[in-house]
Design an enzyme around this catalytic site. Structure first.
Site, PDB file in Angstrom:
ATOM      1  CG  HIS A  63      -1.727  -1.283   1.426  1.00 13.54           C
ATOM      2  ND1 HIS A  63      -2.842  -1.490   0.748  1.00 13.54           N
ATOM      3  CD2 HIS A  63      -1.700  -2.048   2.440  1.00 13.54           C
ATOM      4  CE1 HIS A  63      -3.261  -2.526   1.134  1.00 13.54           C
ATOM      5  NE2 HIS A  63      -2.623  -3.016   2.114  1.00 13.54           N
TER       6      HIS A  63
HETATM    7  O1  RIB Z   1      -5.335  -0.067   4.456  1.00 12.13           O
HETATM    8  C1  RIB Z   1      -3.953   0.299   4.315  1.00 12.13           C
HETATM    9  C2  RIB Z   1      -3.365   1.246   5.057  1.00 12.13           C
HETATM   10  O2  RIB Z   1      -3.778   0.910   6.414  1.00 12.13           O
HETATM   11  C3  RIB Z   1      -1.731   1.292   5.013  1.00 12.13           C
HETATM   12  O3  RIB Z   1      -1.382   2.598   5.217  1.00 12.13           O
HETATM   13  C4  RIB Z   1      -1.308   0.366   6.168  1.00 12.13           C
HETATM   14  O4  RIB Z   1      -0.083   0.938   6.850  1.00 12.13           O
HETATM   15  C5  RIB Z   1      -2.416   0.519   7.253  1.00 12.13           C
HETATM   16  O5  RIB Z   1      -1.919   1.805   7.773  1.00 12.13           O
END
Ligand code: RIB
Ligand code: CA
Length: 318
Positions: free
Chosen positions: A247
């Site tokens: 992500h």
């Molecule tokens: O949904 C993914 C996000 O949530 C990313 O930023 C991960 O680090 C969590 O914070």
């Protein structure tokens, strides 16, 4: 849209968090393109004190003691804190040894730093990377609305539309943890680029990609390989994907090479009232509502190009 590939001054607001750690290393390794003014930490994946300690550890891995780390909000604007130790481990950085940080946090609260740093910066000069819940920046915006004009662009990891939620059927974690803060960002009028699950789920770790980090032979490549070997277990087991969606590094990848990404300029509103759909990012993909455009919503990526850029960039680190 012609993208500017000039040097940017960025502030990274983060909740490390395994993927956050890799995003931080990515940004710190790209010093020729990104001047990291500071790292501000927010409660999210783990409580803020643990997240702040993890940010200090990652800073040490990259050997960047000059970059200040500020601890920020310990809970969302309105809701109670929801954390994600089940994904990232109790430490927040499962899979890798965590040394005692070589140096401590910068004095002062992250929200005060954000306000002071933005007020002392030229208009439109700062790029804000939000890779955790948006609580810190939303609090700064509430306290000092004038700071909005100092920001060139917000690039946020959060939300989901074509891909379903990862914390409820309709909500992505960062937005779900603090939907009120996220909606303040979406409605702020600040130029906003969003990297939602729609795109991050197309940037999956695989054993071949993980091995390339290990083969770099440097401390950071090894740390990334160890983290990614542990990471993604939750997504693989719960969503049947073949690897962990990477992500937060997508935010840095976008800044370094936006040509790797595709999206559409849309209107987005965050659900903040309904218990059933709290934190849903309602994306008007087909312009049905006539609501004003407020986000560049990215939903596609050249995943091989992204991993190649990430790998060769972090190769520069110790
Ligand atoms: O949904 C993914 C996000 O949530 C990313 O930023 C991960 O680090 C969590 O914070
Ligand atoms: Ca994060």
């Amino acid at each position: 849209m012609q993208h500017q590939l000039d040097k940017r001054t960025i502030i990274v607001d983060t909740d490390p968090g395994q993927d956050d750690a890799i995003a931080l290393l990515f940004a710190l390794a790209a010093a020729d393109r990104l001047e990291v003014r500071a790292i501000t930490v927010v409660a999210g994946n783990v409580p803020v004190d643990r997240a702040a300690r993890n940010a200090l550890v990652v800073r040490d891995w990259a050997d960047c003691p000059e970059i200040p780390v500020y601890a920020g909000c310990p809970r969302p604007l309105v809701r109670d804190l929801t954390t994600a130790e089940s994904v990232h481990g109790k430490s927040g950085l499962d899979g890798v040894h965590l040394h005692e940080p070589h140096a401590g946090l910068a004095a002062g609260h992250a929200v005060d730093f954000l306000i002071n740093a933005l007020r002392s910066s030229p208009e439109g000069s700062i790029t804000l990377c939000l890779i955790g819940p948006s609580t810190n920046f939303a609090a700064a915006l509430i306290q000092a609305p004038d700071v909005a004009r100092r920001i060139r662009e917000i690039v946020m990891m959060g939300g989901c539309y074509f891909t379903r939620g990862n914390v409820t059927p309709v909500a992505e974690f960062n937005v779900y943890v603090d939907p009120h803060a996220a909606n303040l960002v979406f409605q702020s009028g600040i130029p906003l680029t969003v990297l939602p699950l729609d795109v991050t789920h197309k940037a999956l770790t695989t054993p071949v990609r993980i091995e390339k980090f290990r083969q770099l032979g440097n401390r950071c490549g090894s740390a990334i390989a160890q983290i990614l070997t542990s990471y993604g277990r939750h997504d693989i087991e719960n969503f049947g994907v073949e690897g962990g969606p990477l992500h937060d590094p997508c935010v840095i990848g976008y800044l370094l090479d936006p040509s790797l990404f595709l999206g559409r300029r849309v209107n987005v509103v965050v659900e903040t009232q309904s218990e059933l759909t709290l934190g849903e990012t309602v994306v008007d993909w087909n312009g049905l509502t006539k609501r004003a455009i407020n986000a560049f919503w990215i939903n596609d990526i050249d995943a091989d190009g992204f991993y190649s850029l990430l790998t060769k960039t972090v190769a520069r680190l110790p």
